[in-house]
Design a protein around this motif. Structure first.
Motif, short mmCIF file in Angstrom:
data_model
loop_
_atom_site.label_atom_id
_atom_site.label_comp_id
_atom_site.label_asym_id
_atom_site.label_seq_id
_atom_site.Cartn_x
_atom_site.Cartn_y
_atom_site.Cartn_z
N VAL A 226 13.75 17.67 2.99
CA VAL A 226 13.39 16.39 2.39
C VAL A 226 12.41 15.61 3.27
N ALA A 227 12.17 16.04 4.51
CA ALA A 227 11.31 15.29 5.43
C ALA A 227 9.91 15.02 4.88
N PRO A 228 9.22 16.00 4.25
CA PRO A 228 7.88 15.70 3.71
C PRO A 228 7.89 14.59 2.67
N PHE A 229 8.98 14.47 1.93
CA PHE A 229 9.04 13.46 0.87
C PHE A 229 9.30 12.07 1.45
N ILE A 230 9.93 12.02 2.62
CA ILE A 230 10.07 10.74 3.32
C ILE A 230 8.69 10.23 3.72
N VAL A 231 7.84 11.13 4.22
CA VAL A 231 6.46 10.77 4.57
C VAL A 231 5.72 10.28 3.33
N SER A 232 5.92 10.98 2.21
CA SER A 232 5.28 10.58 0.95
C SER A 232 5.69 9.18 0.53
N ASP A 233 6.98 8.86 0.69
CA ASP A 233 7.45 7.53 0.33
C ASP A 233 6.89 6.45 1.24
N LEU A 234 6.75 6.76 2.52
CA LEU A 234 6.16 5.79 3.45
C LEU A 234 4.72 5.49 3.07
N VAL A 235 3.98 6.53 2.68
CA VAL A 235 2.60 6.32 2.23
C VAL A 235 2.57 5.46 0.97
N ARG A 236 3.49 5.74 0.04
CA ARG A 236 3.54 4.95 -1.19
C ARG A 236 3.88 3.49 -0.89
N LEU A 237 4.77 3.26 0.06
CA LEU A 237 5.13 1.90 0.43
C LEU A 237 3.92 1.15 0.97
N VAL A 238 3.15 1.80 1.84
CA VAL A 238 1.94 1.17 2.39
C VAL A 238 0.95 0.84 1.27
N VAL A 239 0.80 1.75 0.32
CA VAL A 239 -0.13 1.53 -0.79
C VAL A 239 0.31 0.34 -1.64
N LEU A 240 1.60 0.23 -1.91
CA LEU A 240 2.09 -0.87 -2.75
C LEU A 240 2.00 -2.21 -2.02
N ILE A 241 2.17 -2.20 -0.70
CA ILE A 241 2.01 -3.44 0.07
C ILE A 241 0.54 -3.85 0.10
N ALA A 242 -0.34 -2.87 0.28
CA ALA A 242 -1.78 -3.17 0.38
C ALA A 242 -2.37 -3.56 -0.98
N PHE A 243 -1.81 -3.02 -2.06
CA PHE A 243 -2.36 -3.29 -3.39
C PHE A 243 -1.24 -3.78 -4.33
N PRO A 244 -0.86 -5.05 -4.22
CA PRO A 244 0.21 -5.59 -5.07
C PRO A 244 -0.07 -5.46 -6.57
N ALA A 245 -1.34 -5.34 -6.93
CA ALA A 245 -1.71 -5.27 -8.35
C ALA A 245 -1.09 -4.05 -9.03
N ILE A 246 -0.79 -2.99 -8.27
CA ILE A 246 -0.18 -1.80 -8.88
C ILE A 246 1.15 -2.17 -9.52
N SER A 247 1.88 -3.06 -8.88
CA SER A 247 3.17 -3.49 -9.41
C SER A 247 3.04 -4.57 -10.47
N LEU A 248 2.00 -5.40 -10.38
CA LEU A 248 1.94 -6.60 -11.21
C LEU A 248 0.94 -6.52 -12.35
N VAL A 249 0.12 -5.47 -12.38
CA VAL A 249 -0.99 -5.45 -13.37
C VAL A 249 -0.45 -5.41 -14.80
N LEU A 250 0.64 -4.71 -15.06
CA LEU A 250 1.15 -4.64 -16.42
C LEU A 250 1.73 -5.96 -16.89
N LEU A 251 2.14 -6.81 -15.94
CA LEU A 251 2.66 -8.12 -16.30
C LEU A 251 1.56 -9.10 -16.69
N SER A 252 0.35 -8.85 -16.18
CA SER A 252 -0.75 -9.78 -16.46
C SER A 252 -1.55 -9.36 -17.66
#
Length: 429
Positions: free
Chosen positions: A403-429
């Protein structure tokens, strides 16, 4: 002794109780009652003991929880999960690591109506793991794929974790579900890419899947219809205001039962499904009851306001504070259940997030994603232990390596979502 000090002592006692294996719900309830009585008066604690169960059990929003659980249980017992995996396996046939990608896709789709990571991991381990071992997948890697896929259940709507966060913070349940959609899809895509990278880097992890003709691929799409229908009905109904989340959960549960009935579920299967739903719902509601009591205690102790004011006065940027909070979630996730983490920490953390000016919906998404990491990270890794129960012949160490590679994948996804909040909020707008 000041209320703030009593609040800090109470939280410290609760952490010690959890580390001593006291049930989380009981630890929260005990600390909440005793702490509330210490800050106000013993009679106040008795009054709270009388009022809190009524407040929790009579709250309309909470009625969606057992309905979403029932929907997932019907989907499990009706054979929808095994048919789903067969369909996704056929669709990705001929690709190296196709069964792994099928496991990720099936987990994501199943999670969309089960709402639970543990239920998703448990179900897909029983359905997909024997097939993956049969076709020569390295056992630890196969378990890692399914454990990671199971975490999608905490993000893809309708998610019980997002539902609980919305209720605890007074946010719109519909907004939280819509905001979790793109981050959940992003997780499915990144996990699938991780599988493709790993099997090309280390070919011994998985063989090339059997090729399937295009006609078979198209015909296999029928296995996705039940899940797609239920998911679209729930999300579209909530999004367009046709019904509330609770009504959507009822509609989804009825649709899942209808499918199960057509596939042969009768009175005995219905009784078994209802019993399982009641058992799971009781655990969740007991935890919510404890969280409510703890929330009252933290409120009267003024600890949240004091902590928020202190953090607001620090000479650091709000982003540094946010990263510290997320790191706290990551550390707690090594030892605690995901839902327990949310109900314990949100009453303390949420006022700080508001004081710092962060969007509460966006924070809910990245907080849940960070909590999700704890489901596959040692030493707790609840999803790993769920799969270990289904596959006792596979070493735990091999599962954590897988499962270790998928932990790395999740960390990358977390950085992306922090850097680009619009990914989470665009459907609401």
């Amino acid at each position: 002794m000041s209320p703030e000090i009593i609040g800090a002592i109470g939280l410290l006692c609760m952490i010690v109780m959890v580390m001593l294996r006291v049930p989380v719900a009981l630890a929260m309830l005990g600390v909440g009652l005793v702490g509330f009585g210490a800050v106000t008066a013993p009679s106040g604690a008795l009054q709270m003991l009388k009022d809190v169960p009524v407040d929790v059990l009579a709250k309309y929003d909470f009625s969606a929880i057992p309905l979403f659980i029932l929907m997932g249980v019907f989907a499990t017992h009706s054979g929808m999960a095994s048919k789903l995996f067969d369909s996704t396996r056929t669709i990705f046939g001929g690709v190296r690591g196709s069964l792994g990608i099928a496991g990720i896709g099936s987990s994501g789709i199943f999670a969309s109506i089960s709402g639970s990571s543990l239920a998703t991991a448990s179900t897909m381990a029983r359905v997909a793991l024997p097939q993956m071992e049969k076709y020569g997948y390295q056992p630890g890697f196969a378990c890692g794929v399914l454990a990671a896929g199971g975490t999608l259940g905490i993000m893809i709507p309708p998610s019980i974790a997002l539902l609980v966060y919305a209720i605890l913070t007074q946010q719109s349940v519909g907004d939280m579900f819509i905001a979790g959609f793109l981050p959940g899809i992003l997780g499915m895509v990144m996990y699938s890419i991780t599988v493709m990278i790993m099997v090309r880097w280390k070919p011994h992890l998985a063989p090339r899947g059997e090729r399937t003709p295009w006609k078979a691929k198209i015909l296999s799409l029928t296995g996705l219809i039940p899940f797609s229908f239920i998911f679209i009905v729930i999300i579209a109904g909530i999004f367009f205001g046709m019904f509330t989340p609770t009504e959507g959960a009822a509609v989804g549960a009825f649709a899942a039962w209808g499918y199960a009935f057509v596939k042969g579920m009768r009175l005995e299967g219905l009784k078994r499904s209802l019993t399982e739903t009641l058992a799971l719902s009781a655990v969740v509601f007991f935890m919510l009851l404890g969280a409510e009591a703890l929330g009252y205690f933290i409120s009267v102790s003024q600890m949240s306001n004091t902590l928020a004011s202190w953090i607001g006065g620090l000479a650091v940027s709000p982003m540094v504070v946010l990263i510290c909070i997320l790191f706290m979630y990551f550390v707690l996730g090594l030892f605690m259940d995901a839902l327990a983490m949310l109900v314990i920490t949100i009453p303390v953390v949420y006022p700080i997030i508001l004081a710092l000016g962060f969007d509460p919906v966006w924070f809910g998404i990245i907080a849940v994603l960070t909590v999700e990491l704890g489901l596959i990270t040692p030493p707790m890794g609840m999803n790993i232990f769920v799969i270990k129960a289904a596959a006792p012949h596979i070493k735990l160490a091999d599962m954590f390596r897988g499962v270790a590679p998928f932990i790395v994948s999740d960390l990358v996804r977390l950085v992306v979502l922090i850097a680009f909040p619009a990914i989470s909020l665009v459907l609401l707008s």
